[in-house]
Design a protein around this motif. Structure first.
Motif, PDB file in Angstrom:
ATOM      1  N   GLY A  44       0.675  -1.477  -0.198  1.00 14.90           N
ATOM      2  CA  GLY A  44      -0.077  -0.170  -0.184  1.00 14.90           C
ATOM      3  C   GLY A  44       0.784   1.476   0.043  1.00 14.90           C
ATOM      4  O   GLY A  44       0.567   2.316  -0.603  1.00 14.90           O
ATOM      5  N   SER A  45       1.747   1.519   0.427  1.00  9.30           N
ATOM      6  CA  SER A  45       2.790   2.094   0.449  1.00  9.30           C
ATOM      7  C   SER A  45       3.167   2.657  -0.655  1.00  9.30           C
ATOM      8  O   SER A  45       3.414   3.958  -0.930  1.00  9.30           O
ATOM      9  CB  SER A  45       4.046   2.043   1.605  1.00  9.30           C
ATOM     10  OG  SER A  45       3.558   1.095   2.999  1.00  9.30           O
ATOM     11  N   VAL A  74      -7.630  -0.525   3.152  1.00  8.34           N
ATOM     12  CA  VAL A  74      -8.548  -1.211   4.104  1.00  8.34           C
ATOM     13  C   VAL A  74     -10.095  -1.264   3.594  1.00  8.34           C
ATOM     14  O   VAL A  74     -10.220  -2.184   3.271  1.00  8.34           O
ATOM     15  CB  VAL A  74      -8.173  -0.700   5.530  1.00  8.34           C
ATOM     16  CG1 VAL A  74      -9.368  -0.965   6.494  1.00  8.34           C
ATOM     17  CG2 VAL A  74      -6.943  -0.877   5.695  1.00  8.34           C
ATOM     18  N   ASP A 125      -7.045   6.513  -0.671  1.00  6.61           N
ATOM     19  CA  ASP A 125      -6.630   5.291  -0.399  1.00  6.61           C
ATOM     20  C   ASP A 125      -7.702   4.005  -0.096  1.00  6.61           C
ATOM     21  O   ASP A 125      -8.058   4.039   1.584  1.00  6.61           O
ATOM     22  CB  ASP A 125      -5.579   5.898   0.659  1.00  6.61           C
ATOM     23  CG  ASP A 125      -4.654   4.516   1.417  1.00  6.61           C
ATOM     24  OD1 ASP A 125      -4.944   3.452   1.324  1.00  6.61           O
ATOM     25  OD2 ASP A 125      -3.547   4.717   2.014  1.00  6.61           O
ATOM     26  N   LYS A 173      -3.868  -5.508   0.375  1.00  6.75           N
ATOM     27  CA  LYS A 173      -4.106  -5.702   1.210  1.00  6.75           C
ATOM     28  C   LYS A 173      -5.119  -7.164   0.760  1.00  6.75           C
ATOM     29  O   LYS A 173      -5.065  -8.241   0.856  1.00  6.75           O
ATOM     30  CB  LYS A 173      -4.551  -5.321   2.095  1.00  6.75           C
ATOM     31  CG  LYS A 173      -3.804  -4.263   3.021  1.00  6.75           C
ATOM     32  CD  LYS A 173      -3.981  -3.558   4.057  1.00  6.75           C
ATOM     33  CE  LYS A 173      -3.414  -2.589   5.324  1.00  6.75           C
ATOM     34  NZ  LYS A 173      -2.715  -3.261   6.351  1.00  6.75           N
TER      35      LYS A 173
HETATM   36  C1  PLP Z   1      -5.305   3.001   3.839  1.00 10.35           C
HETATM   37  C2  PLP Z   1      -3.415   2.245   3.670  1.00 10.35           C
HETATM   38  N1  PLP Z   1      -2.707   2.637   3.161  1.00 10.35           N
HETATM   39  C3  PLP Z   1      -1.421   2.497   3.353  1.00 10.35           C
HETATM   40  C4  PLP Z   1      -1.244   1.603   4.237  1.00 10.35           C
HETATM   41  C5  PLP Z   1      -0.139   1.269   3.506  1.00 10.35           C
HETATM   42  O1  PLP Z   1       0.535  -0.139   3.076  1.00 10.35           O
HETATM   43  P1  PLP Z   1       1.526  -1.414   3.266  1.00 10.35           P
HETATM   44  O2  PLP Z   1       1.609  -1.517   4.881  1.00 10.35           O
HETATM   45  O3  PLP Z   1       1.130  -2.535   2.631  1.00 10.35           O
HETATM   46  O4  PLP Z   1       2.874  -0.350   3.073  1.00 10.35           O
HETATM   47  C6  PLP Z   1      -2.064   1.010   5.193  1.00 10.35           C
HETATM   48  C7  PLP Z   1      -1.246  -0.493   6.137  1.00 10.35           C
HETATM   49  O5  PLP Z   1      -2.324  -0.934   6.933  1.00 10.35           O
HETATM   50  C8  PLP Z   1      -3.301   1.502   5.484  1.00 10.35           C
HETATM   51  O6  PLP Z   1      -3.606   1.055   6.088  1.00 10.35           O
END
Ligand code: PLP
Length: 464
Positions: A127-128, A268, A265, A295
């Motif tokens: 997600g990052s 979740v 985003d 996720k």
């Molecule tokens: C809303 C949201 N965006 C981005 C991320 C980041 O995802 P990742 O941990 O796969 O990099 C998360 C992680 O919990 C998240 O909850």
């Protein structure tokens, strides 16, 4: 739960696992606290909504791995798809002139499920980096349009968008204490949390305040300098915050008025957690320019994320004179794409999002009954995305001393009683698999009530 087939080279006992684990640097943890013996929990097996720890305790997975195991653990439809894929094509990238059928099919499927003209899919592995990539792509988009000054990002206090250098900058500043982050790019708007921030206002007045704050910030920075707004439809890791009614549409309208791209985003909120494959349109009636997912897209069986953009953005970034110099080696990995396709097929066959729309409401309502406990200030969230905020005094909403670590006290108690829940300071987060039965939901409600009440009754007198 089936017995594990662990290689004999793997550590078997809790002590052996923890000895090996001394070499593992945990994420988002108090590393000093983890030096205490047995502060860590080793999970060794999982099936359905249950996990087993290295001491043989069976626990309900109240956090779905990490907001992600939406279809539950151990689904052979997904595991077999991954295995078959690896036997046919273990790895090829989606770089340069190459592609492969599994990534192509998943991209087409995501385009079909995503609302409106969100038809172009760039894969990544977390997600990052999906969020980081969304901003990079928009910067390039505006460069190509001859608007190179459009670089700034509007985010919000309370947001969580990841922990790469840019995505942590878009995350709430509260999570960057003692750490550096990309400076000068991101500006944080007010947190849209009515219960805590909207004192002496109606919900509609609070929404007006949030919109006015955003307009003020846009005017101050100059829309010619702003590339995008990024927001989770419901804030998750910042404390499970549901913005007030009508907020999302008004934020989108401001974005359109000022030529600012709107990134949702949905790392979740997508893939069933709120009862739909995507929440932006179905729940909040918005049509983002970019949606990011991770996720639940594979239910966590493989690391895969995606930045899903409109045809309009794609048309600009794919125009002549320039190369799309963005991407990571494992993006769209065959095994991850196979997991995504099998996961979505399973969700469709079993109507998991639709069913989560019903059972998720039961889960939400069950947790809301906990508000009658003295130290529960607010139970908030929606469907299978819930948070419980603890307070020392209900009327004034005063928090406990952070040193007490109230969320951790309740989480520990719940774990002793057979439930994994996630502490976040004075909040407890629940984000279970979407396949929970009504009986399991009732059991979670019971464990939480007992755990919170026992912790409350055991608190030292000067804490209450
Ligand atoms: C809303 C949201 N965006 C981005 C991320 C980041 O995802 P990742 O941990 O796969 O990099 C998360 C992680 O919990 C998240 O909850």
């Amino acid at each position: 739960m089936e017995e594990m087939h662990m290689s004999s080279t793997l550590p078997q006992t809790t002590d052996d696992i923890l000895a090996a684990d001394a070499h593992l640097v945990q994420s988002w943890a108090d590393l000093n606290g983890l030096k205490e013996p047995h502060a860590r929990t080793a999970i060794v097996a999982a099936k359905g909504v249950m996990v087993r720890d290295s001491n043989g305790h069976e626990l309900i997975d109240g956090i779905g791995g990490l907001w992600c195991v939406n279809v539950g653990h151990g689904r052979h439809e997904i595991i077999d798809a991954i295995s078959n894929q690896l036997s046919t094509l273990d790895f090829y990238s989606t770089f340069y002139t190459f592609t492969h059928p599994t990534a192509a099919a998943l991209a087409r499927k995501l385009a079909e499920l995503a609302p409106g003209n969100l038809n172009r899919v760039h894969f990544s592995t977390s997600g990052s980096d999906a969020n980081d990539g969304a901003v990079r792509i928009l910067h390039h988009y505006y460069e190509r349009l001859g608007k190179p000054s459009k670089k700034l990002v509007l985010s919000r206090h309370g947001a969580y968008h990841g922990s790469t250098y840019l995505s942590i900058a878009m995350t709430t500043p509260a999570y960057s204490k003692g750490w550096s982050k990309a400076e000068g790019i991101v500006h944080h708007l007010k947190k849209p949390h009515y219960w805590r921030e909207g004192a002496n206002m109606t919900e509609a007045e609070f929404t007006d305040l949030l919109v006015a704050d955003m307009r003020h910030e846009i005017e101050r920075l100059g829309s010619e300098n702003i590339a995008c707004f990024i927001g989770e439809p419901i804030m998750g890791a910042g404390g499970v915050i549901v913005p007030p009614k009508g907020y999302h549409k008004r934020i989108q309208a401001l974005c359109r008025e000022y030529d600012i791209k709107f990134i949702a985003d949905e790392v979740v909120t997508a893939f069933g957690r709120l009862g739909h494959f995507f929440a932006s349109k179905a729940v909040f009636d918005t049509q983002p320019d970019i949606i990011t997912v991770a996720k639940g897209v594979t239910s966590g069986y493989q690391p895969l994320a995606a930045t899903i953009m409109t045809d309009e953005i794609y048309d600009v970034v794919s125009g002549p004179d320039g190369v799309f110099t963005h991407g990571m080696t494992y993006a769209g990995h065959p095994a991850a794409a196979a997991a995504g396709l099998a996961n979505i097929a399973l969700m469709e066959a079993e109507q998991i999002p639709e069913r989560a729309g019903v059972t998720g409401k039961i889960f939400e309502n069950t947790l809301r009954t906990l508000e009658d406990i003295d130290i529960v200030g607010e139970v908030r969230g929606s469907h299978f995305m819930m948070g419980i905020e603890f307070v020392r005094d209900k009327a004034s909403k005063t928090l406990f001393d952070t040193k007490l670590n109230i969320g951790m006290l309740v989480a520990r108690k719940a774990q002793e009683k057979g439930l994994v829940a996630r502490p976040l300071g004075h909040i407890l987060i629940l984000s279970p698999p979407l396949t929970l039965s009504e009986e399991q939901i009732a059991k979670i409600g019971g464990i939480l009530r007992e755990s919170i009440t026992e912790v409350m009754n055991e608190l030292p007198k000067n804490c209450r």
